[in-house]
Design a protein around this motif. Structure first.
Motif, PDB file in Angstrom:
ATOM      1  N   LYS A  21     -25.335  -0.506  53.941  1.00 44.02           N
ATOM      2  CA  LYS A  21     -24.236  -1.029  54.762  1.00 44.02           C
ATOM      3  C   LYS A  21     -24.676  -1.429  56.169  1.00 44.02           C
ATOM      4  O   LYS A  21     -24.126  -2.388  56.713  1.00 44.02           O
ATOM      5  CB  LYS A  21     -23.047  -0.070  54.795  1.00 44.02           C
ATOM      6  CG  LYS A  21     -23.331   1.236  55.461  1.00 44.02           C
ATOM      7  CD  LYS A  21     -22.133   2.133  55.324  1.00 44.02           C
ATOM      8  CE  LYS A  21     -22.427   3.541  55.750  1.00 44.02           C
ATOM      9  NZ  LYS A  21     -23.660   3.872  56.430  1.00 44.02           N
ATOM     10  N   THR A  39     -20.826   2.792  63.884  1.00 39.45           N
ATOM     11  CA  THR A  39     -20.248   4.085  64.292  1.00 39.45           C
ATOM     12  C   THR A  39     -21.170   5.249  63.946  1.00 39.45           C
ATOM     13  O   THR A  39     -21.124   6.292  64.597  1.00 39.45           O
ATOM     14  CB  THR A  39     -18.860   4.315  63.651  1.00 39.45           C
ATOM     15  OG1 THR A  39     -19.001   4.331  62.226  1.00 39.45           O
ATOM     16  CG2 THR A  39     -17.881   3.250  64.077  1.00 39.45           C
ATOM     17  N   ARG A  95     -32.757   7.101  64.918  1.00 33.54           N
ATOM     18  CA  ARG A  95     -33.036   6.797  63.499  1.00 33.54           C
ATOM     19  C   ARG A  95     -33.856   7.892  62.832  1.00 33.54           C
ATOM     20  O   ARG A  95     -34.020   7.872  61.617  1.00 33.54           O
ATOM     21  CB  ARG A  95     -33.788   5.458  63.372  1.00 33.54           C
ATOM     22  CG  ARG A  95     -32.972   4.266  63.756  1.00 33.54           C
ATOM     23  CD  ARG A  95     -31.817   4.018  62.792  1.00 33.54           C
ATOM     24  NE  ARG A  95     -30.625   3.648  63.522  1.00 33.54           N
ATOM     25  CZ  ARG A  95     -29.374   3.833  63.104  1.00 33.54           C
ATOM     26  NH1 ARG A  95     -29.138   4.391  61.945  1.00 33.54           N
ATOM     27  NH2 ARG A  95     -28.355   3.480  63.836  1.00 33.54           N
ATOM     28  N   SER A 104     -24.665  14.295  60.482  1.00 33.12           N
ATOM     29  CA  SER A 104     -23.740  14.606  59.397  1.00 33.12           C
ATOM     30  C   SER A 104     -23.053  15.960  59.624  1.00 33.12           C
ATOM     31  O   SER A 104     -21.925  16.174  59.178  1.00 33.12           O
ATOM     32  CB  SER A 104     -24.529  14.539  58.086  1.00 33.12           C
ATOM     33  OG  SER A 104     -24.004  15.295  57.097  1.00 33.12           O
ATOM     34  N   GLY A 133     -19.346   2.378  58.891  1.00 32.54           N
ATOM     35  CA  GLY A 133     -19.309   3.837  58.979  1.00 32.54           C
ATOM     36  C   GLY A 133     -18.903   4.470  57.665  1.00 32.54           C
ATOM     37  O   GLY A 133     -19.332   4.029  56.586  1.00 32.54           O
ATOM     38  N   ARG A 134     -18.083   5.531  57.775  1.00 30.37           N
ATOM     39  CA  ARG A 134     -17.637   6.246  56.579  1.00 30.37           C
ATOM     40  C   ARG A 134     -16.117   6.197  56.412  1.00 30.37           C
ATOM     41  O   ARG A 134     -15.599   6.325  55.323  1.00 30.37           O
ATOM     42  CB  ARG A 134     -18.036   7.730  56.671  1.00 30.37           C
ATOM     43  CG  ARG A 134     -19.511   8.002  56.827  1.00 30.37           C
ATOM     44  CD  ARG A 134     -20.246   7.694  55.542  1.00 30.37           C
ATOM     45  NE  ARG A 134     -21.637   8.147  55.565  1.00 30.37           N
ATOM     46  CZ  ARG A 134     -22.603   7.616  56.293  1.00 30.37           C
ATOM     47  NH1 ARG A 134     -22.349   6.607  57.090  1.00 30.37           N
ATOM     48  NH2 ARG A 134     -23.846   8.077  56.222  1.00 30.37           N
ATOM     49  N   ASP A 135     -15.420   6.061  57.569  1.00 27.82           N
ATOM     50  CA  ASP A 135     -13.955   6.170  57.571  1.00 27.82           C
ATOM     51  C   ASP A 135     -13.309   4.989  58.284  1.00 27.82           C
ATOM     52  O   ASP A 135     -12.215   5.114  58.819  1.00 27.82           O
ATOM     53  CB  ASP A 135     -13.550   7.468  58.288  1.00 27.82           C
ATOM     54  CG  ASP A 135     -14.056   7.518  59.732  1.00 27.82           C
ATOM     55  OD1 ASP A 135     -15.002   6.772  60.068  1.00 27.82           O
ATOM     56  OD2 ASP A 135     -13.486   8.281  60.533  1.00 27.82           O
ATOM     57  N   ARG A 180     -26.342  15.173  51.970  1.00 24.53           N
ATOM     58  CA  ARG A 180     -25.598  14.385  52.970  1.00 24.53           C
ATOM     59  C   ARG A 180     -24.336  13.817  52.313  1.00 24.53           C
ATOM     60  O   ARG A 180     -23.250  13.837  52.906  1.00 24.53           O
ATOM     61  CB  ARG A 180     -26.480  13.262  53.504  1.00 24.53           C
ATOM     62  CG  ARG A 180     -25.913  12.586  54.717  1.00 24.53           C
ATOM     63  CD  ARG A 180     -26.765  12.862  55.937  1.00 24.53           C
ATOM     64  NE  ARG A 180     -27.854  11.907  56.063  1.00 24.53           N
ATOM     65  CZ  ARG A 180     -27.712  10.733  56.662  1.00 24.53           C
ATOM     66  NH1 ARG A 180     -26.548  10.370  57.156  1.00 24.53           N
ATOM     67  NH2 ARG A 180     -28.730   9.939  56.775  1.00 24.53           N
ATOM     68  N   ARG A 187     -15.942  16.898  53.683  1.00 26.90           N
ATOM     69  CA  ARG A 187     -15.419  17.460  54.933  1.00 26.90           C
ATOM     70  C   ARG A 187     -13.894  17.267  54.983  1.00 26.90           C
ATOM     71  O   ARG A 187     -13.346  16.325  54.392  1.00 26.90           O
ATOM     72  CB  ARG A 187     -16.113  16.859  56.151  1.00 26.90           C
ATOM     73  CG  ARG A 187     -15.836  15.407  56.340  1.00 26.90           C
ATOM     74  CD  ARG A 187     -16.309  14.901  57.704  1.00 26.90           C
ATOM     75  NE  ARG A 187     -16.106  13.476  57.745  1.00 26.90           N
ATOM     76  CZ  ARG A 187     -17.067  12.572  57.817  1.00 26.90           C
ATOM     77  NH1 ARG A 187     -18.324  12.937  57.905  1.00 26.90           N
ATOM     78  NH2 ARG A 187     -16.785  11.284  57.817  1.00 26.90           N
TER      79      ARG A 187
HETATM   80  O1   DC Z   1     -24.421   5.746  58.748  1.00 24.94           O
HETATM   81  P1   DC Z   1     -25.339   6.771  59.355  1.00 24.94           P
HETATM   82  O2   DC Z   1     -26.328   7.320  58.381  1.00 24.94           O
HETATM   83  O3   DC Z   1     -26.000   6.262  60.607  1.00 24.94           O
HETATM   84  O4   DC Z   1     -24.379   7.987  59.809  1.00 24.94           O
HETATM   85  C1   DC Z   1     -24.889   9.214  60.272  1.00 24.94           C
HETATM   86  C2   DC Z   1     -23.892  10.328  59.994  1.00 24.94           C
HETATM   87  O5   DC Z   1     -22.727  10.145  60.799  1.00 24.94           O
HETATM   88  C3   DC Z   1     -23.385  10.394  58.555  1.00 24.94           C
HETATM   89  O6   DC Z   1     -24.071  11.352  57.780  1.00 24.94           O
HETATM   90  C4   DC Z   1     -21.946  10.786  58.669  1.00 24.94           C
HETATM   91  C5   DC Z   1     -21.552  10.452  60.076  1.00 24.94           C
HETATM   92  N1   DC Z   1     -20.590   9.364  60.183  1.00 24.94           N
HETATM   93  C6   DC Z   1     -19.266   9.668  60.058  1.00 24.94           C
HETATM   94  O7   DC Z   1     -18.920  10.825  59.778  1.00 24.94           O
HETATM   95  N2   DC Z   1     -18.311   8.708  60.239  1.00 24.94           N
HETATM   96  C7   DC Z   1     -18.668   7.435  60.511  1.00 24.94           C
HETATM   97  N3   DC Z   1     -17.716   6.519  60.698  1.00 24.94           N
HETATM   98  C8   DC Z   1     -20.044   7.099  60.620  1.00 24.94           C
HETATM   99  C9   DC Z   1     -20.988   8.080  60.435  1.00 24.94           C
END
Ligand code: DC
Length: 225
Positions: A21, A39, A95, A104, A133-135, A180, A187
């Motif tokens: 992504k 994010t 990174r 995480s 991101g995730r959300d 991860r 969560r």
């Molecule tokens: O996408 P990434 O691997 O750079 O994200 C690092 C951590 O940040 C991922 O394990 C979960 C968290 N994260 C999150 O909880 N919500 C987001 N919108 C983006 C990342």
């Protein structure tokens, strides 16, 4: 001739670690001339600051205080996103694998998420943005005009990550990724999830360019609406 107005839409890109992504979001933003907001980089920066301050990552109040104190600056010039925290360029150092694992953990704290949410929403407010991101589709920008959820099998994602590590052990990389995934999806607050209306793309065995092309086509159709 008067050109039809093109809407400044917001594009949410969510998905698990190593689903591609980040790369896809960057290229889509570049193609459309949109701002890119990563994010994950924000959570990684909070994690880096907590690690440097030797704060217990599970101490929610202490990590929230750190998150609230960071002044972020993002610069997206064409292909590359630069992340600055309190004037320091942290683009590269966030990174590192231990920082990702720590991100995480800090991302599980409600106070940390609230601290970053306002900034994320402000950055997305005017549209013309690709936020990954995730959300994002579920919580940060629930009214984004286009939501994409990128996924790939655990093996495919582990292989991608493993190829980036010069002397990584595949089984270990795979186990860390699985852990991860477990933390990000289980969560209590804003877990990784595919929004109902998101376009779900399984990138296993599909090249980045095809995925980018598909999303750009979808985005242009939404912009023209
Ligand atoms: O996408 P990434 O691997 O750079 O994200 C690092 C951590 O940040 C991922 O394990 C979960 C968290 N994260 C999150 O909880 N919500 C987001 N919108 C983006 C990342």
């Amino acid at each position: 001739m008067i050109a039809a107005a093109v809407r400044q839409i917001a594009i949410a890109v969510d998905g698990p670690a190593s689903s591609g992504k980040g790369t896809v979001a960057r290229r889509v933003a570049n193609r459309l001339g949109f701002q890119l907001v990563d994010t994950g980089a924000m959570y990684r920066t909070v994690a880096l600051a907590a690690l440097r301050a030797d704060v217990d990552l599970n101490d929610a109040a202490a990590v929230e205080q750190i998150a609230r104190g960071i002044r972020f600056r993002f610069a997206f010039n064409g292909g590359d996103l630069t992340v600055e925290a309190d004037g320091e360029d942290v683009t590269e150092v966030i990174r590192d694998q231990p920082v990702g694992a720590a991100a995480s953990i800090v991302a599980t704290h409600a106070g940390v998420r609230t601290a970053l949410l306002g900034l994320q929403r402000a950055l997305g407010a005017g549209g013309g943005v690709v936020m990954d991101g995730r959300d994002i589709g579920t919580v940060v920008l629930p009214s984004a005009e286009l939501k994409v959820y990128l996924d790939a099998s655990l093996d495919a994602r582990a292989e991608r990550r493993w190829r980036q590590l010069p002397d990584g052990d595949f089984e270990q990389v795979r186990a860390e990724l699985a852990e991860r995934d477990r933390r990000d999806t289980s969560r209590a607050i804003a877990p990784l999830a595919c929004a109902d209306e998101a376009v779900r793309i399984d990138t296993t065995g599909i090249g980045v360019e095809s995925v980018v092309e598909f999303i750009v086509t979808l985005a242009k159709a939404r912009q023209a609406r």
